[in-house]
Each structure stands twice: as C-alpha cells, then as structure tokens.
Design an enzyme around this catalytic site. Structure first.
Site, PDB file in Angstrom:
ATOM      1  N   GLY A 139       0.833  -1.202   0.000  1.00 58.56           N
ATOM      2  CA  GLY A 139       0.000   0.000   0.000  1.00 58.56           C
ATOM      3  C   GLY A 139       0.865   1.248   0.000  1.00 58.56           C
ATOM      4  O   GLY A 139       1.902   1.275   0.657  1.00 58.56           O
ATOM      5  N   ASP A 178      -0.023   1.563   9.101  1.00 58.48           N
ATOM      6  CA  ASP A 178      -0.556   0.755  10.207  1.00 58.48           C
ATOM      7  C   ASP A 178       0.382   0.717  11.421  1.00 58.48           C
ATOM      8  O   ASP A 178      -0.038   0.348  12.512  1.00 58.48           O
ATOM      9  CB  ASP A 178      -0.806  -0.684   9.745  1.00 58.48           C
ATOM     10  CG  ASP A 178      -2.016  -0.788   8.822  1.00 58.48           C
ATOM     11  OD1 ASP A 178      -2.613   0.253   8.504  1.00 58.48           O
ATOM     12  OD2 ASP A 178      -2.357  -1.921   8.410  1.00 58.48           O
ATOM     13  N   MET A 236      -8.137   2.815   9.142  1.00 59.58           N
ATOM     14  CA  MET A 236      -7.384   1.650   8.683  1.00 59.58           C
ATOM     15  C   MET A 236      -6.679   0.965   9.853  1.00 59.58           C
ATOM     16  O   MET A 236      -6.606   1.511  10.949  1.00 59.58           O
ATOM     17  CB  MET A 236      -6.407   2.030   7.583  1.00 59.58           C
ATOM     18  CG  MET A 236      -7.100   2.150   6.232  1.00 59.58           C
ATOM     19  SD  MET A 236      -5.950   2.352   4.869  1.00 59.58           S
ATOM     20  CE  MET A 236      -7.065   2.132   3.478  1.00 59.58           C
ATOM     21  N   ARG A 274      -4.182   7.511   3.665  1.00 57.04           N
ATOM     22  CA  ARG A 274      -2.908   7.176   3.011  1.00 57.04           C
ATOM     23  C   ARG A 274      -2.470   8.249   2.011  1.00 57.04           C
ATOM     24  O   ARG A 274      -1.310   8.284   1.619  1.00 57.04           O
ATOM     25  CB  ARG A 274      -3.057   5.855   2.244  1.00 57.04           C
ATOM     26  CG  ARG A 274      -3.208   4.636   3.104  1.00 57.04           C
ATOM     27  CD  ARG A 274      -2.368   3.482   2.617  1.00 57.04           C
ATOM     28  NE  ARG A 274      -2.538   3.155   1.244  1.00 57.04           N
ATOM     29  CZ  ARG A 274      -3.114   2.046   0.777  1.00 57.04           C
ATOM     30  NH1 ARG A 274      -3.628   1.171   1.636  1.00 57.04           N
ATOM     31  NH2 ARG A 274      -3.174   1.802  -0.498  1.00 57.04           N
TER      32      ARG A 274
HETATM   33  O1  F6P Z   1      -1.244  -1.918   4.825  1.00 53.93           O
HETATM   34  C1  F6P Z   1      -1.784  -0.658   4.919  1.00 53.93           C
HETATM   35  C2  F6P Z   1      -3.266  -0.687   4.579  1.00 53.93           C
HETATM   36  O2  F6P Z   1      -3.660   0.652   4.462  1.00 53.93           O
HETATM   37  C3  F6P Z   1      -4.138  -1.437   5.576  1.00 53.93           C
HETATM   38  O3  F6P Z   1      -4.475  -0.683   6.693  1.00 53.93           O
HETATM   39  C4  F6P Z   1      -5.330  -1.778   4.724  1.00 53.93           C
HETATM   40  O4  F6P Z   1      -5.990  -2.917   5.212  1.00 53.93           O
HETATM   41  C5  F6P Z   1      -4.736  -2.030   3.395  1.00 53.93           C
HETATM   42  O5  F6P Z   1      -3.522  -1.322   3.342  1.00 53.93           O
HETATM   43  C6  F6P Z   1      -5.630  -1.608   2.253  1.00 53.93           C
HETATM   44  O6  F6P Z   1      -5.048  -1.991   1.075  1.00 53.93           O
HETATM   45  P1  F6P Z   1      -5.559  -1.584  -0.383  1.00 53.93           P
HETATM   46  O7  F6P Z   1      -5.134  -0.175  -0.643  1.00 53.93           O
HETATM   47  O8  F6P Z   1      -4.858  -2.532  -1.295  1.00 53.93           O
HETATM   48  O9  F6P Z   1      -7.040  -1.709  -0.393  1.00 53.93           O
END
Ligand code: F6P
Length: 353
Positions: free
Chosen positions: A20, A138, A180, A286
């Site tokens: 991510g 996280d 998250m 993010r």
């Molecule tokens: O690993 C970081 C994270 O933001 C987690 O908190 C979350 O479950 C995951 O990535 C989400 O991933 P994606 O962007 O692939 O949906």
C-alpha cells in the site's frame, strides 16, 4: 551525462516501493537518490510498481533532477503494487537474472510486512543483495519503534474525529468512524485517544456488541446526547457474532477489509435506538502530503538505507530505535507484528462510555 562505460563502473543500486502506498515514500526515494549520487557517486535505478518492476524489468534511471520537488508529495513516483514474487515458481530466479542483466549491485525494497517479507526471503533463501526500509501507515512492523506514514494517517483520522464531534453534537447522533488497521489498532487507538473517542475497537481485542451498546447507553444516561466510536477496519466481533468478510483476497492472501463501520452503524442504531451514522476514512488516510515528522523520519531512513547499501549490509533494515536510526536484521521486521499492548489500550479504556 555519463556514458555506459562510466555508468557500469559505478555502484548501481535499485530501489522499489511495494504494498500500500504511504506518505513519506517519495522522501525516502529522494534521500536514497540524493545521498547515493551526490555523496557516494552511485547510479540509482527505480523499479516500477513494487516487485513487478524487477520481475518484468520495468525501471527508469533516477537522477537528482528527476527527484526534485518530491519531498512533500504523497504516494510514490515509482508506483506500487501488491505483486508477490513468490507467487510464481521462477520469481526469485527472474529477479536475480534481471538484477544481473542491469549490473545492479543491490536493491533497496521500501515496504511493509509483505514487501519486506519477500525481501527477507529473497536475501535469506536465495542470497540476493536486498535490504529493506520499513513503511506502513498501520505502524505494525517489528524491529522498529515506528514506521513513517503513521503520523500522517493519525493526523487525518484525528482531524476527521474533531469534525465529526461537532456534527454529532448538533444532531444528537452516534458517529462511527472506521479507520485503517488490518492487524493492529495503532491508528484507531491514537486517533481515538487524541480525538476523545467514547469507544475504540481494535483488532487485538475482539469486541462484544452488547458491551459497546452498554457503554454508549451509559454515556447518554449521564447526560451526553452523542457518542464517537472509532473502529479499526480489522476489528472483529467476539465469537463470530457479526459477519464482516468481503470475499476479496490479494496475492499475499490478505482479505480486502472495510465494512465494519457500516455494520456497527446498523447494529448500534437498532440495539440502542440512537440515530447512528458511519464514516469510512479509507484511503484518505494514506493520501496527500506527509507530516513534517514523517518527512524527517523517511529522510533519515533513506539516508541510512543508501549508506547501508554502500557498505553491502544486505539483509538489513534501518529502523527507528528510541531517537536513533539503527540497522536491524530484515527478518526482525516480519518475524512478529507489533501490536497494541494491553497497557496502552487500558489508557484509552479509562475514557470509554
Ligand atoms: O497496509 C496498509 C493498509 O492501508 C491497511 O491498513 C489496509 O488494510 C490495506 O492497506 C488496504 O489496502 P488496499 O489499498 O490494497 O485496499
């Protein structure tokens, strides 16, 4: 512009960002490039989209010019993916061949649990010259006291809770805020603490929906007319009392999360009779510009990573230990996830209900 002969005479280091995306990735890339070229005289190649880059030979040369102005930018200029190099039998050999073909001396993998897990295996089981840099919003990687990206995500979540407070109060509502946190509840815990949440639900502590409703009722019986519930997306109900699975699974076998907030919205409203609304912060946590803290941490890690690569410290990872950046074995980052200890959760519980 150096010729091919000059280029090959220099140490050549690859860099990739996997998993991510996370605020601060560009700050690491900038630090690797700036110190790598200016100080060490290396050539730096950036692989595209995480492990897809070295598997498919998708790369670009990074220069001081091409990485100018990226320090405050969110995301990653290299792109990212959840490609798992061990998903295919020839993955490690392909990467070895491509690194050789590009005359690379080593590779810096910037990532979380999955990306660094692959990096640790490529080094440990296949002897590839790889080192890692820990990242994840996280904040759940082992070996380091903190990961960059967490502070930014926390600020986004805390600001959202502050905003939800005023509208919750105006409408006498229960507001559920889903943040998250797949396996660890650091964002939920700290955002909830900083935002004055009335209930916080984290993956480490399966919750009882009746207890959640009891806490909300108690608060309302004491004269408050609204409540804030912060829930990590990975929080699970006790003994399968609520179904939360989405059914989607990525290359590393992780289920796509998201949905617990809306589930709680319905359950709380139905059980308590209080009007309830859910807000899912999702990828807003993010995206966007990193905080100053994350820029500084990411920069320190990037500088330490290129220094370690210059010393051929493969299989290692710069980590934040106290106030210092230290090199630790890459496998420490992925051996065990860093989850919220009971004692920290107990502080938050003091303010529940
Ligand atoms: O690993 C970081 C994270 O933001 C987690 O908190 C979350 O479950 C995951 O990535 C989400 O991933 P994606 O962007 O692939 O949906």
């Amino acid at each position: 512009m150096p010729g091919t002969r000059d280029m090959l005479a220099r140490v050549r280091i690859g860099v990739l960002t996997g998993g991510g995306d996370c605020p601060g990735l560009n700050a690491v890339i900038r630090a690797v490039v700036r110190k790598g070229i200016d100080h060490h005289g290396h050539a730096i190649l950036g692989f595209r989209d995480g492990w897809r880059g070295p598997l498919e030979n998708a790369f670009e040369e990074l220069t001081i010019e091409s990485t100018r102005g990226i320090l405050p930018r969110g995301g990653t200029i290299l792109g990212t993916s959840r490609t798992n190099p061990f998903k295919r039998d020839d993955g490690p050999d392909l990467i070895r061949d491509n690194l050789r073909g590009l005359h690379l001396d080593g590779l810096i993998a910037i990532g979380g649990e999955d990306t660094l897990g692959a990096a640790a295996r490529l080094h440990g089981e296949h002897g590839l010259p790889v080192l890692g840099v820990p990242k994840t919003i996280d904040n759940d990687l082992g070996g380091t006291d903190m990961t960059f990206g967490f502070d930014t995500a926390l600020h986004v979540a805390c600001e959202a809770i502050d905003r939800l407070h005023t509208t919750a109060e105006s409408h006498n509502r229960v507001m559920v805020v889903e943040v998250m946190g797949r396996n660890a509840g650091w964002i939920a815990l700290h955002a909830g603490l900083a935002g004055g949440a009335d209930v916080i639900l984290i993956p480490e502590r399966p919750f009882d929906i009746d207890e959640v409703c009891r806490l909300i009722r108690r608060r309302h019986s004491r004269g408050r007319s609204f409540s804030i519930v912060v829930v990590a997306e990975g929080a699970t109900p006790k003994a399968g009392t609520l179904e939360t699975a989405t059914g989607f699974v990525d290359e590393f076998g992780h289920e796509r999360l998201g949905g617990i907030g809306h589930m709680l919205e319905g359950e709380i409203e139905q059980r308590t009779g209080y009007e309830t609304r859910a807000t899912v912060l999702g990828h807003t946590q993010r995206g966007g510009t990193p905080t100053a803290f994350d820029r500084v941490l990411a920069t320190r890690l990037g500088v330490a990573a290129i220094d370690a690569a210059s010393d051929s410290r493969w299989g290692m990872m710069p980590a934040l230990r106290g106030n210092r950046i230290e090199l630790v074995p890459l496998r420490d980052a992925v051996a065990e996830l860093r989850t919220v200890p009971e004692s920290e959760f107990a502080v938050a519980e003091t303010f529940f209900g």
